[in-house]
Scaffold this active site. Structure first.
Site, PDB file in Angstrom:
ATOM      1  N   LYS A  90       0.921  -1.080   0.046  1.00 21.70           N
ATOM      2  CA  LYS A  90       0.025   0.092  -0.011  1.00 21.70           C
ATOM      3  C   LYS A  90       1.021   1.196  -0.125  1.00 21.70           C
ATOM      4  O   LYS A  90       1.568   1.630   1.008  1.00 21.70           O
ATOM      5  CB  LYS A  90      -1.033   0.002   1.114  1.00 21.70           C
ATOM      6  CG  LYS A  90      -1.953  -1.146   1.147  1.00 21.70           C
ATOM      7  CD  LYS A  90      -2.891  -1.174  -0.162  1.00 21.70           C
ATOM      8  CE  LYS A  90      -3.648  -2.009  -0.671  1.00 21.70           C
ATOM      9  NZ  LYS A  90      -4.532  -1.958  -1.842  1.00 21.70           N
ATOM     10  N   LYS A 146     -12.085  -7.029  -9.370  1.00 17.36           N
ATOM     11  CA  LYS A 146     -12.723  -7.094  -8.131  1.00 17.36           C
ATOM     12  C   LYS A 146     -14.414  -7.520  -8.720  1.00 17.36           C
ATOM     13  O   LYS A 146     -14.907  -6.736  -9.394  1.00 17.36           O
ATOM     14  CB  LYS A 146     -12.750  -5.814  -7.450  1.00 17.36           C
ATOM     15  CG  LYS A 146     -11.244  -5.844  -6.809  1.00 17.36           C
ATOM     16  CD  LYS A 146     -11.297  -4.607  -5.751  1.00 17.36           C
ATOM     17  CE  LYS A 146     -10.065  -4.623  -5.085  1.00 17.36           C
ATOM     18  NZ  LYS A 146      -8.945  -4.165  -5.875  1.00 17.36           N
ATOM     19  N   ASP A 166      -6.714  -0.890 -11.772  1.00 20.72           N
ATOM     20  CA  ASP A 166      -7.975  -1.608 -10.823  1.00 20.72           C
ATOM     21  C   ASP A 166      -8.973  -0.674 -10.736  1.00 20.72           C
ATOM     22  O   ASP A 166      -9.783  -0.800 -11.311  1.00 20.72           O
ATOM     23  CB  ASP A 166      -7.005  -1.656  -9.380  1.00 20.72           C
ATOM     24  CG  ASP A 166      -8.027  -2.343  -8.260  1.00 20.72           C
ATOM     25  OD1 ASP A 166      -8.981  -2.546  -8.625  1.00 20.72           O
ATOM     26  OD2 ASP A 166      -7.384  -2.992  -7.326  1.00 20.72           O
ATOM     27  N   GLU A 211       0.676  -0.131  -9.310  1.00 19.84           N
ATOM     28  CA  GLU A 211      -1.064  -0.267  -9.466  1.00 19.84           C
ATOM     29  C   GLU A 211      -1.633   1.143  -8.852  1.00 19.84           C
ATOM     30  O   GLU A 211      -1.564   1.634  -8.229  1.00 19.84           O
ATOM     31  CB  GLU A 211      -1.293  -1.336  -8.576  1.00 19.84           C
ATOM     32  CG  GLU A 211      -2.817  -1.764  -8.576  1.00 19.84           C
ATOM     33  CD  GLU A 211      -3.344  -3.106  -8.039  1.00 19.84           C
ATOM     34  OE1 GLU A 211      -2.461  -4.127  -8.106  1.00 19.84           O
ATOM     35  OE2 GLU A 211      -4.465  -3.171  -7.443  1.00 19.84           O
ATOM     36  N   ASP A 247       0.860  -0.281  -4.728  1.00 17.34           N
ATOM     37  CA  ASP A 247      -0.526   0.072  -5.205  1.00 17.34           C
ATOM     38  C   ASP A 247      -0.885   1.335  -4.400  1.00 17.34           C
ATOM     39  O   ASP A 247      -0.989   1.383  -3.250  1.00 17.34           O
ATOM     40  CB  ASP A 247      -1.501  -1.165  -4.595  1.00 17.34           C
ATOM     41  CG  ASP A 247      -2.919  -0.750  -5.016  1.00 17.34           C
ATOM     42  OD1 ASP A 247      -3.355   0.158  -5.651  1.00 17.34           O
ATOM     43  OD2 ASP A 247      -3.743  -1.633  -4.685  1.00 17.34           O
TER      44      ASP A 247
HETATM   45 MG    MG Z   1      -5.565  -2.442  -5.858  1.00 16.35          MG
END
Ligand code: MG
Length: 372
Positions: free
Chosen positions: A167, A268, A244, A221, A195
Protein backbone atom coordinates in the site's frame (compact mmCIF):
# COMPACT_ATOMS: atom_id res chain seq x y z
CA UNK A 1 -35.94 -29.40 -10.28
CA UNK A 2 -37.17 -25.82 -10.48
CA UNK A 3 -34.46 -23.17 -10.01
CA UNK A 4 -37.04 -20.36 -9.94
CA UNK A 5 -36.22 -17.87 -7.16
CA UNK A 6 -38.82 -18.26 -4.43
CA UNK A 7 -37.22 -16.35 -1.56
CA UNK A 8 -34.37 -13.88 -1.08
CA UNK A 9 -33.03 -13.09 2.39
CA UNK A 10 -30.46 -10.45 3.32
CA UNK A 11 -28.05 -10.79 6.25
CA UNK A 12 -25.21 -8.73 7.61
CA UNK A 13 -22.16 -9.49 9.71
CA UNK A 14 -19.00 -7.73 10.77
CA UNK A 15 -15.57 -8.59 9.37
CA UNK A 16 -12.49 -7.52 11.32
CA UNK A 17 -9.01 -7.25 9.80
CA UNK A 18 -6.51 -9.84 11.09
CA UNK A 19 -3.66 -7.33 11.02
CA UNK A 20 -5.38 -4.76 13.25
CA UNK A 21 -5.10 -1.62 11.09
CA UNK A 22 -5.30 -1.78 7.28
CA UNK A 23 -3.75 1.49 6.10
CA UNK A 24 -4.13 2.86 2.55
CA UNK A 25 -3.25 6.16 0.87
CA UNK A 26 -5.07 9.34 1.89
CA UNK A 27 -5.21 8.42 5.58
CA UNK A 28 -7.75 5.65 4.96
CA UNK A 29 -7.66 3.11 7.79
CA UNK A 30 -9.81 -0.01 8.08
CA UNK A 31 -10.17 -2.14 11.21
CA UNK A 32 -13.66 -3.61 10.70
CA UNK A 33 -16.17 -3.67 7.83
CA UNK A 34 -19.81 -4.60 7.49
CA UNK A 35 -20.52 -7.37 4.98
CA UNK A 36 -23.86 -8.23 3.36
CA UNK A 37 -24.90 -11.78 2.49
CA UNK A 38 -27.68 -12.75 0.08
CA UNK A 39 -29.40 -16.13 0.43
CA UNK A 40 -31.49 -17.26 -2.52
CA UNK A 41 -33.91 -20.17 -2.08
CA UNK A 42 -35.40 -21.75 -5.19
CA UNK A 43 -38.74 -23.45 -5.68
CA UNK A 44 -36.89 -26.76 -6.01
CA UNK A 45 -35.19 -26.22 -2.63
CA UNK A 46 -31.68 -25.26 -3.75
CA UNK A 47 -30.05 -22.56 -1.62
CA UNK A 48 -27.41 -20.20 -3.04
CA UNK A 49 -25.27 -17.63 -1.22
CA UNK A 50 -23.42 -14.49 -2.25
CA UNK A 51 -21.58 -11.77 -0.39
CA UNK A 52 -20.54 -8.15 -0.90
CA UNK A 53 -18.33 -6.12 1.40
CA UNK A 54 -17.28 -2.67 0.17
CA UNK A 55 -13.91 -1.47 1.49
CA UNK A 56 -15.46 1.30 3.58
CA UNK A 57 -17.19 4.26 1.91
CA UNK A 58 -14.18 6.09 0.44
CA UNK A 59 -12.46 3.40 -1.62
CA UNK A 60 -14.90 2.96 -4.53
CA UNK A 61 -18.32 4.60 -5.01
CA UNK A 62 -19.80 1.90 -2.76
CA UNK A 63 -20.71 1.45 0.90
CA UNK A 64 -22.38 -1.15 3.10
CA UNK A 65 -25.58 0.86 3.56
CA UNK A 66 -25.76 1.39 -0.19
CA UNK A 67 -25.49 -2.36 -0.83
CA UNK A 68 -28.39 -3.01 1.50
CA UNK A 69 -30.59 -0.24 0.12
CA UNK A 70 -29.89 -1.38 -3.46
CA UNK A 71 -30.61 -5.03 -2.62
CA UNK A 72 -33.96 -4.00 -1.12
CA UNK A 73 -34.79 -2.53 -4.54
CA UNK A 74 -33.42 -5.48 -6.50
CA UNK A 75 -34.69 -8.45 -4.51
CA UNK A 76 -38.47 -8.02 -5.05
CA UNK A 77 -37.91 -7.79 -8.82
CA UNK A 78 -35.79 -10.94 -8.82
CA UNK A 79 -38.46 -13.15 -7.26
CA UNK A 80 -39.69 -15.60 -9.89
CA UNK A 81 -36.59 -15.31 -12.10
CA UNK A 82 -34.50 -18.38 -12.94
CA UNK A 83 -31.48 -18.34 -10.64
CA UNK A 84 -29.75 -20.82 -12.95
CA UNK A 85 -29.64 -18.07 -15.60
CA UNK A 86 -27.30 -15.47 -14.03
CA UNK A 87 -26.96 -13.48 -17.26
CA UNK A 88 -30.74 -12.98 -17.43
CA UNK A 89 -30.83 -12.09 -13.72
CA UNK A 90 -28.04 -9.53 -14.32
CA UNK A 91 -30.02 -7.98 -17.17
CA UNK A 92 -33.12 -7.83 -14.97
CA UNK A 93 -31.10 -6.18 -12.18
CA UNK A 94 -29.78 -3.57 -14.65
CA UNK A 95 -33.33 -2.91 -15.82
CA UNK A 96 -34.41 -2.36 -12.19
CA UNK A 97 -31.54 -0.20 -10.94
CA UNK A 98 -28.71 1.57 -12.74
CA UNK A 99 -25.21 1.22 -11.34
CA UNK A 100 -24.54 -0.23 -7.88
CA UNK A 101 -22.52 -3.19 -9.26
CA UNK A 102 -21.23 -4.00 -5.75
CA UNK A 103 -24.80 -4.67 -4.54
CA UNK A 104 -25.70 -6.69 -7.64
CA UNK A 105 -22.57 -8.78 -7.11
CA UNK A 106 -23.98 -10.57 -4.04
CA UNK A 107 -27.19 -11.60 -5.81
CA UNK A 108 -25.25 -12.55 -8.94
CA UNK A 109 -22.90 -14.83 -6.97
CA UNK A 110 -25.86 -16.46 -5.20
CA UNK A 111 -27.43 -17.25 -8.60
CA UNK A 112 -24.16 -18.74 -9.88
CA UNK A 113 -24.07 -20.85 -6.71
CA UNK A 114 -27.54 -22.19 -7.58
CA UNK A 115 -26.53 -22.83 -11.21
CA UNK A 116 -23.51 -24.85 -10.06
CA UNK A 117 -25.60 -26.88 -7.64
CA UNK A 118 -28.27 -27.51 -10.27
CA UNK A 119 -25.57 -28.71 -12.67
CA UNK A 120 -23.81 -30.72 -9.96
CA UNK A 121 -20.51 -29.03 -10.85
CA UNK A 122 -18.12 -26.68 -9.07
CA UNK A 123 -18.45 -23.13 -10.43
CA UNK A 124 -14.98 -23.13 -11.98
CA UNK A 125 -16.27 -25.82 -14.38
CA UNK A 126 -18.97 -23.42 -15.56
CA UNK A 127 -16.69 -20.37 -15.74
CA UNK A 128 -14.40 -21.89 -18.34
CA UNK A 129 -13.23 -25.12 -16.75
CA UNK A 130 -10.62 -25.76 -14.07
CA UNK A 131 -7.40 -24.49 -15.68
CA UNK A 132 -5.25 -24.97 -12.61
CA UNK A 133 -5.47 -26.95 -9.40
CA UNK A 134 -3.89 -24.17 -7.35
CA UNK A 135 -2.71 -20.62 -7.89
CA UNK A 136 -0.56 -17.95 -6.19
CA UNK A 137 -2.11 -15.73 -3.54
CA UNK A 138 -0.96 -12.25 -2.64
CA UNK A 139 -1.10 -10.37 0.62
CA UNK A 140 -1.48 -6.60 0.97
CA UNK A 141 1.15 -4.88 3.08
CA UNK A 142 -0.40 -1.88 4.90
CA UNK A 143 1.26 1.52 4.42
CA UNK A 144 3.92 1.93 7.12
CA UNK A 145 7.61 2.72 7.51
CA UNK A 146 9.94 1.00 5.00
CA UNK A 147 11.37 -1.14 7.83
CA UNK A 148 7.93 -2.21 9.06
CA UNK A 149 6.71 -3.05 5.53
CA UNK A 150 9.84 -5.04 4.85
CA UNK A 151 9.38 -6.94 8.13
CA UNK A 152 5.75 -7.74 7.22
CA UNK A 153 6.89 -9.05 3.84
CA UNK A 154 9.53 -11.23 5.55
CA UNK A 155 6.82 -12.72 7.81
CA UNK A 156 4.54 -13.40 4.83
CA UNK A 157 7.39 -14.95 2.84
CA UNK A 158 8.04 -17.31 5.73
CA UNK A 159 4.36 -18.34 5.43
CA UNK A 160 4.81 -19.12 1.73
CA UNK A 161 3.51 -15.92 0.09
CA UNK A 162 5.38 -14.91 -3.10
CA UNK A 163 3.16 -12.03 -4.29
CA UNK A 164 3.06 -8.76 -2.38
CA UNK A 165 0.95 -5.67 -2.81
CA UNK A 166 2.42 -2.67 -1.02
CA UNK A 167 0.00 0.00 0.00
CA UNK A 168 1.68 3.21 -1.23
CA UNK A 169 0.39 6.63 -2.26
CA UNK A 170 2.07 8.69 0.42
CA UNK A 171 5.15 10.88 -0.10
CA UNK A 172 6.48 9.66 -3.48
CA UNK A 173 10.16 9.59 -2.49
CA UNK A 174 9.45 7.81 0.79
CA UNK A 175 7.24 5.42 -1.21
CA UNK A 176 10.24 4.67 -3.44
CA UNK A 177 12.26 3.84 -0.31
CA UNK A 178 9.43 1.55 0.84
CA UNK A 179 9.30 -0.19 -2.55
CA UNK A 180 13.08 -0.64 -2.68
CA UNK A 181 13.22 -2.03 0.87
CA UNK A 182 10.57 -4.63 0.04
CA UNK A 183 11.89 -5.63 -3.39
CA UNK A 184 15.32 -6.23 -1.81
CA UNK A 185 13.66 -8.66 0.60
CA UNK A 186 12.23 -10.74 -2.27
CA UNK A 187 13.77 -13.13 -4.78
CA UNK A 188 13.49 -13.82 -8.53
CA UNK A 189 10.16 -15.38 -9.39
CA UNK A 190 8.34 -13.21 -6.85
CA UNK A 191 6.20 -10.16 -7.67
CA UNK A 192 5.79 -6.82 -5.92
CA UNK A 193 3.00 -4.36 -6.72
CA UNK A 194 3.12 -0.78 -5.47
CA UNK A 195 -0.56 0.06 -5.11
CA UNK A 196 -1.28 3.77 -4.62
CA UNK A 197 -5.06 3.16 -4.70
CA UNK A 198 -5.61 6.41 -6.66
CA UNK A 199 -3.64 8.30 -3.99
CA UNK A 200 -1.03 10.18 -6.05
CA UNK A 201 -1.44 13.35 -8.08
CA UNK A 202 -0.02 13.02 -11.60
CA UNK A 203 3.06 14.90 -10.47
CA UNK A 204 3.62 12.66 -7.44
CA UNK A 205 3.08 9.55 -9.55
CA UNK A 206 5.74 10.66 -12.03
CA UNK A 207 8.14 11.47 -9.19
CA UNK A 208 7.53 8.04 -7.66
CA UNK A 209 7.84 6.24 -11.01
CA UNK A 210 11.17 7.95 -11.72
CA UNK A 211 12.50 7.11 -8.27
CA UNK A 212 11.41 3.47 -8.62
CA UNK A 213 12.71 3.02 -12.16
CA UNK A 214 14.71 -0.14 -12.67
CA UNK A 215 13.30 -1.98 -9.65
CA UNK A 216 13.08 -5.63 -10.74
CA UNK A 217 9.81 -7.65 -10.58
CA UNK A 218 7.93 -4.49 -9.64
CA UNK A 219 4.79 -2.84 -11.09
CA UNK A 220 2.80 0.22 -10.05
CA UNK A 221 -0.91 -0.27 -9.43
CA UNK A 222 -3.54 2.42 -9.92
CA UNK A 223 -1.25 5.41 -9.33
CA UNK A 224 -3.90 8.13 -9.87
CA UNK A 225 -7.66 8.51 -9.50
CA UNK A 226 -8.62 8.87 -13.16
CA UNK A 227 -7.97 6.88 -16.32
CA UNK A 228 -6.64 10.01 -18.04
CA UNK A 229 -4.01 10.63 -15.35
CA UNK A 230 -2.97 6.97 -15.48
CA UNK A 231 -2.61 7.27 -19.26
CA UNK A 232 -0.21 10.21 -18.71
CA UNK A 233 1.77 8.19 -16.15
CA UNK A 234 2.12 5.39 -18.69
CA UNK A 235 3.12 7.87 -21.40
CA UNK A 236 5.61 9.90 -19.36
CA UNK A 237 7.26 7.16 -17.30
CA UNK A 238 8.65 3.70 -17.89
CA UNK A 239 6.66 2.15 -15.06
CA UNK A 240 4.65 -0.96 -15.96
CA UNK A 241 1.10 -0.28 -14.74
CA UNK A 242 -1.65 -2.47 -13.39
CA UNK A 243 -5.04 -0.77 -13.29
CA UNK A 244 -7.73 -1.58 -10.76
CA UNK A 245 -10.24 1.03 -9.53
CA UNK A 246 -10.71 2.77 -12.92
CA UNK A 247 -11.45 -0.40 -14.93
CA UNK A 248 -15.19 -0.68 -14.45
CA UNK A 249 -16.42 -2.19 -17.73
CA UNK A 250 -15.39 -3.45 -21.17
CA UNK A 251 -15.10 0.11 -22.51
CA UNK A 252 -12.64 1.32 -19.85
CA UNK A 253 -10.52 -1.82 -20.26
CA UNK A 254 -10.38 -1.39 -24.03
CA UNK A 255 -9.55 2.33 -23.75
CA UNK A 256 -6.71 1.61 -21.33
CA UNK A 257 -5.40 -1.17 -23.56
CA UNK A 258 -5.56 0.98 -26.69
CA UNK A 259 -3.68 3.72 -24.84
CA UNK A 260 -0.96 1.19 -24.03
CA UNK A 261 -1.47 2.17 -20.39
CA UNK A 262 -1.45 -1.22 -18.67
CA UNK A 263 0.29 -4.57 -18.49
CA UNK A 264 -2.22 -6.01 -16.07
CA UNK A 265 -5.71 -5.58 -14.70
CA UNK A 266 -6.93 -6.26 -11.19
CA UNK A 267 -10.54 -7.50 -11.30
CA UNK A 268 -12.81 -7.16 -8.29
CA UNK A 269 -16.13 -8.98 -8.33
CA UNK A 270 -17.96 -6.17 -6.57
CA UNK A 271 -16.76 -3.50 -8.99
CA UNK A 272 -18.00 -5.53 -11.97
CA UNK A 273 -21.41 -6.73 -10.77
CA UNK A 274 -20.22 -10.17 -9.66
CA UNK A 275 -19.02 -13.26 -11.49
CA UNK A 276 -21.03 -12.45 -14.64
CA UNK A 277 -19.21 -9.15 -15.24
CA UNK A 278 -15.85 -10.28 -13.90
CA UNK A 279 -15.83 -13.36 -16.14
CA UNK A 280 -16.34 -11.14 -19.19
CA UNK A 281 -13.44 -8.85 -18.28
CA UNK A 282 -11.28 -11.82 -17.27
CA UNK A 283 -11.77 -13.36 -20.72
CA UNK A 284 -11.17 -10.02 -22.44
CA UNK A 285 -8.04 -9.34 -20.37
CA UNK A 286 -6.63 -12.78 -21.15
CA UNK A 287 -7.40 -12.31 -24.86
CA UNK A 288 -5.58 -8.96 -24.83
CA UNK A 289 -2.49 -10.62 -23.35
CA UNK A 290 -2.74 -8.82 -20.01
CA UNK A 291 -1.83 -10.16 -16.61
CA UNK A 292 -5.11 -10.74 -14.78
CA UNK A 293 -5.57 -10.68 -11.01
CA UNK A 294 -8.81 -11.79 -9.37
CA UNK A 295 -10.19 -10.63 -6.04
CA UNK A 296 -12.82 -8.48 -4.34
CA UNK A 297 -12.70 -5.31 -2.26
CA UNK A 298 -13.12 -7.25 0.98
CA UNK A 299 -15.14 -10.19 2.24
CA UNK A 300 -15.19 -13.53 4.04
CA UNK A 301 -15.54 -17.18 3.07
CA UNK A 302 -18.30 -16.63 0.48
CA UNK A 303 -16.36 -13.91 -1.33
CA UNK A 304 -13.24 -16.06 -1.21
CA UNK A 305 -15.09 -19.06 -2.65
CA UNK A 306 -16.45 -17.00 -5.56
CA UNK A 307 -13.00 -15.52 -6.24
CA UNK A 308 -11.39 -18.97 -6.08
CA UNK A 309 -13.62 -20.34 -8.86
CA UNK A 310 -12.94 -17.44 -11.23
CA UNK A 311 -9.21 -17.75 -10.48
CA UNK A 312 -9.13 -21.53 -10.99
CA UNK A 313 -10.82 -21.13 -14.38
CA UNK A 314 -8.23 -18.57 -15.58
CA UNK A 315 -5.26 -19.74 -17.67
CA UNK A 316 -2.15 -20.14 -15.47
CA UNK A 317 -0.03 -18.03 -17.82
CA UNK A 318 -2.41 -15.09 -17.52
CA UNK A 319 -3.36 -15.27 -13.83
CA UNK A 320 -1.04 -12.98 -11.90
CA UNK A 321 -2.32 -13.15 -8.34
CA UNK A 322 -5.40 -13.74 -6.25
CA UNK A 323 -6.47 -12.65 -2.78
CA UNK A 324 -8.10 -15.02 -0.32
CA UNK A 325 -9.93 -12.42 1.73
CA UNK A 326 -10.76 -14.98 4.41
CA UNK A 327 -7.04 -14.98 5.28
CA UNK A 328 -7.33 -11.24 5.98
CA UNK A 329 -10.43 -11.41 8.16
CA UNK A 330 -11.19 -13.05 11.49
CA UNK A 331 -14.84 -14.12 11.04
CA UNK A 332 -15.80 -17.23 9.06
CA UNK A 333 -19.30 -18.23 7.97
CA UNK A 334 -18.14 -21.43 6.25
CA UNK A 335 -15.41 -22.82 8.48
CA UNK A 336 -12.72 -20.77 6.73
CA UNK A 337 -13.24 -22.62 3.45
CA UNK A 338 -11.72 -22.46 0.92
CA UNK A 339 -8.47 -22.42 2.88
CA UNK A 340 -5.11 -21.23 1.61
CA UNK A 341 -2.05 -23.42 1.92
CA UNK A 342 1.49 -22.05 1.97
CA UNK A 343 0.68 -18.99 -0.14
CA UNK A 344 -1.50 -20.81 -2.64
CA UNK A 345 -5.25 -21.17 -3.10
CA UNK A 346 -7.57 -23.62 -4.83
CA UNK A 347 -11.25 -23.76 -5.72
CA UNK A 348 -13.48 -26.23 -3.81
CA UNK A 349 -14.57 -29.45 -5.54
CA UNK A 350 -18.21 -29.45 -4.42
CA UNK A 351 -21.09 -28.18 -6.58
CA UNK A 352 -21.66 -24.41 -6.83
CA UNK A 353 -19.45 -22.36 -4.53
CA UNK A 354 -18.65 -25.62 -2.77
CA UNK A 355 -18.73 -24.26 0.77
CA UNK A 356 -21.09 -25.03 3.65
CA UNK A 357 -22.55 -21.92 5.29
CA UNK A 358 -23.22 -22.12 9.04
CA UNK A 359 -26.82 -20.84 9.21
CA UNK A 360 -26.52 -20.20 12.93
CA UNK A 361 -23.60 -17.84 12.43
CA UNK A 362 -25.59 -16.08 9.73
CA UNK A 363 -28.38 -15.41 12.22
CA UNK A 364 -31.69 -13.77 11.34
CA UNK A 365 -32.13 -11.89 8.05
CA UNK A 366 -32.55 -8.10 8.23
CA UNK A 367 -34.88 -8.32 5.23
CA UNK A 368 -36.80 -11.11 3.43
CA UNK A 369 -38.58 -11.13 0.07
CA UNK A 370 -41.34 -11.56 -0.78
CA UNK A 371 -42.33 -9.60 2.31
CA UNK A 372 -44.51 -11.59 4.70
MG1 MG B 1 -5.53 -2.38 -6.05
Amino acid sequence: MSTRIERIELFSYELTYVGGRYVMSGGRVVTSLSSTVVRVTTAGGLVGHGETCPLGSNYLPAHAGGARAALRELAPQAIGLDAANPVAVAAAMDATLLGHPYAKSALDIACWDVLGQAAGRPLCDLLGGRQQDDFPLYVAIPLDSPEEMRATVARQRAAGIRRFQLKLGGDPLLDATRARAVVEATEPGELVLGDANCGWSLRDALTAAAAMEGLPRFCLEQPCATLEECFRVAELSRAPLVLDETIVDVQTLLRAWEAGALVGVNLKLGRLGGLTGARLLRDLGVSLGLGVSVEDSWGGDLTTAAVSHLAASTAPGALEMVSFMNDWTNEHLAGRRPRSLAGRGAAPDGPGLGVEVDAELLGEPFASFPRA
